[in-house]
Design an enzyme around this catalytic site. Structure first.
Site, PDB file in Angstrom:
ATOM      1  N   ARG A   1      -9.634   2.618  47.921  1.00  0.00           N
ATOM      2  CA  ARG A   1      -8.483   3.493  47.796  1.00  0.00           C
ATOM      3  C   ARG A   1      -7.223   2.720  48.179  1.00  0.00           C
ATOM      4  O   ARG A   1      -7.217   1.976  49.162  1.00  0.00           O
ATOM      5  CB  ARG A   1      -8.628   4.737  48.694  1.00  0.00           C
TER       6      ARG A   1
ATOM      7  N   HIS B   1      -7.697   0.886  38.240  1.00  0.00           N
ATOM      8  CA  HIS B   1      -8.736   1.792  38.748  1.00  0.00           C
ATOM      9  C   HIS B   1      -9.833   2.008  37.703  1.00  0.00           C
ATOM     10  O   HIS B   1     -10.195   3.136  37.368  1.00  0.00           O
ATOM     11  CB  HIS B   1      -8.134   3.135  39.168  1.00  0.00           C
TER      12      HIS B   1
ATOM     13  N   GLU C   1      -1.382   5.111  42.426  1.00  0.00           N
ATOM     14  CA  GLU C   1      -2.048   5.083  41.120  1.00  0.00           C
ATOM     15  C   GLU C   1      -1.049   4.867  39.979  1.00  0.00           C
ATOM     16  O   GLU C   1      -1.424   4.960  38.810  1.00  0.00           O
ATOM     17  CB  GLU C   1      -2.858   6.367  40.868  1.00  0.00           C
TER      18      GLU C   1
END
Length: 323
Positions: A240, A287, A269
């Site tokens: 993360r 990701h 993100e």
């Protein structure tokens, strides 16, 4: 009749889920991607649709206390993910709602992505390619390159993914050290050293993150942590983005404290606007570490199974919280 609301997802179809839902005699499926492109992710917008839901399935939707408090009969919130950091677990537990995840669906994929980032960083493959494309390649610009068999890999966290990495990489590194204060079965892994945080990171040539994001792990790689590390250390993160203080990382990159960084996650993100994207000694992947055709099918099926198991038998196959 039972009601299942699916807030958001980015899969081409829900065929796997519907196969599992056939186990339920009478069920209404509300797919919010049919109402809004990409689904409904904001709490205020979700509330009208979930008030009478028996189950809620989410991908990126933010499920905060306001959403949870609005639900009158929900039994389970199931997420298409390993992590559940988008869901207020405490509020769900207080309301008697299970939070379900899929902790084992992409173990090999994420481990292999972490390994790919390590190998790229150690062999300077992306850096060399960038220089070559710019017609600026020079061996001196990619040095130092060191033998991996003389180096130490530190794994922060020793869950399923980290153990997969360790099993595959023990032939490549001189030593693998582990920091995981919650892992109790250290005796079963005598080939690795389990250390405290400072000792683990200060002696490592490569550090790879494999922990969930929560209050205790947010920015665990901070300015203080970077100061403990060797000059030129490699940082890999496939977990993360919030585990790393990105301002501190940029300073560490600029000073040479961090020699190279491989990241499959960033704090927001928003990869296209990340300040790390333009850093020469950083490789960002968007990701994608979880992805394989097989993993996607497994994730969809197991997420649906969490819902059906709860509605039929009172508890999901995988629980991220305790009631």
């Amino acid at each position: 009749m039972m009601k299942i609301v699916i807030a958001d997802y980015y899969y081409p179809n829900l065929n796997e889920e519907y196969k599992v839902f056939e186990r339920l005699a009478e069920v209404e499926i509300v797919d919010l991607t049919k109402i809004a492109e990409g689904g409904i992710k904001e709490p205020d917008a979700l509330i009208p649709y979930v008030k009478d839901a028996d189950a809620l399935i989410v991908q990126f939707a933010a499920i905060d206390k306001s959403v949870i408090d609005s639900m009158e009969r929900c039994k389970v919130i199931a997420r298409y993910a390993i992590g559940v950091d988008t869901i207020d677990i405490e509020a769900a537990a207080a309301k008697g709602i299970y939070v379900a995840n899929v902790p084992d669906y992409c173990i090999g994929e994420v481990a292999d992505t972490a390994i790919a980032h390590m190998m790229n960083a150690q062999r300077k493959i992306t850096l060399a390619n960038r220089l070559l494309l710019a017609k600026e390649f020079d061996m001196d610009k990619i040095r130092p390159i060191r033998r991996m068999e003389h180096e130490v890999l530190c794994l922060i966290g020793f869950g399923h993914i980290a153990r997969n990495v360790a099993a595959k990489m023990k032939a490549f590194f001189q030593e693998i050290v582990i920091y995981d204060p919650y892992f109790k079965d250290c005796a079963s892994y005598p080939e690795f050293r389990f250390l405290g945080f400072e000792e683990a990171v200060s002696g490592a040539d490569v550090i790879s993150l494999h922990v969930p994001l929560n209050g205790s792990t947010m920015h665990m790689l901070s300015e203080d942590a970077f100061r403990m590390m060797k000059d030129g250390v490699v940082i890999v993160n496939t977990a993360r983005g919030g585990l790393i203080d990105e301002a501190a990382l940029i300073k560490a990159l600029d000073s040479g404290k961090v020699g190279y960084c491989g990241l499959d996650v960033v704090s927001t993100e928003d990869f296209e606007h990340s300040p790390l994207l333009s850093k020469e000694h950083v490789l960002l992947t968007p990701h994608m570490g979880w992805c394989s055709e097989e993993a996607v099918v497994e994730l969809q099926r197991k997420t649906a199974e969490n819902v059906v198991e709860t509605l039929l038998h009172g508890k999901p196959a995988y629980c991220a919280n305790k009631l």
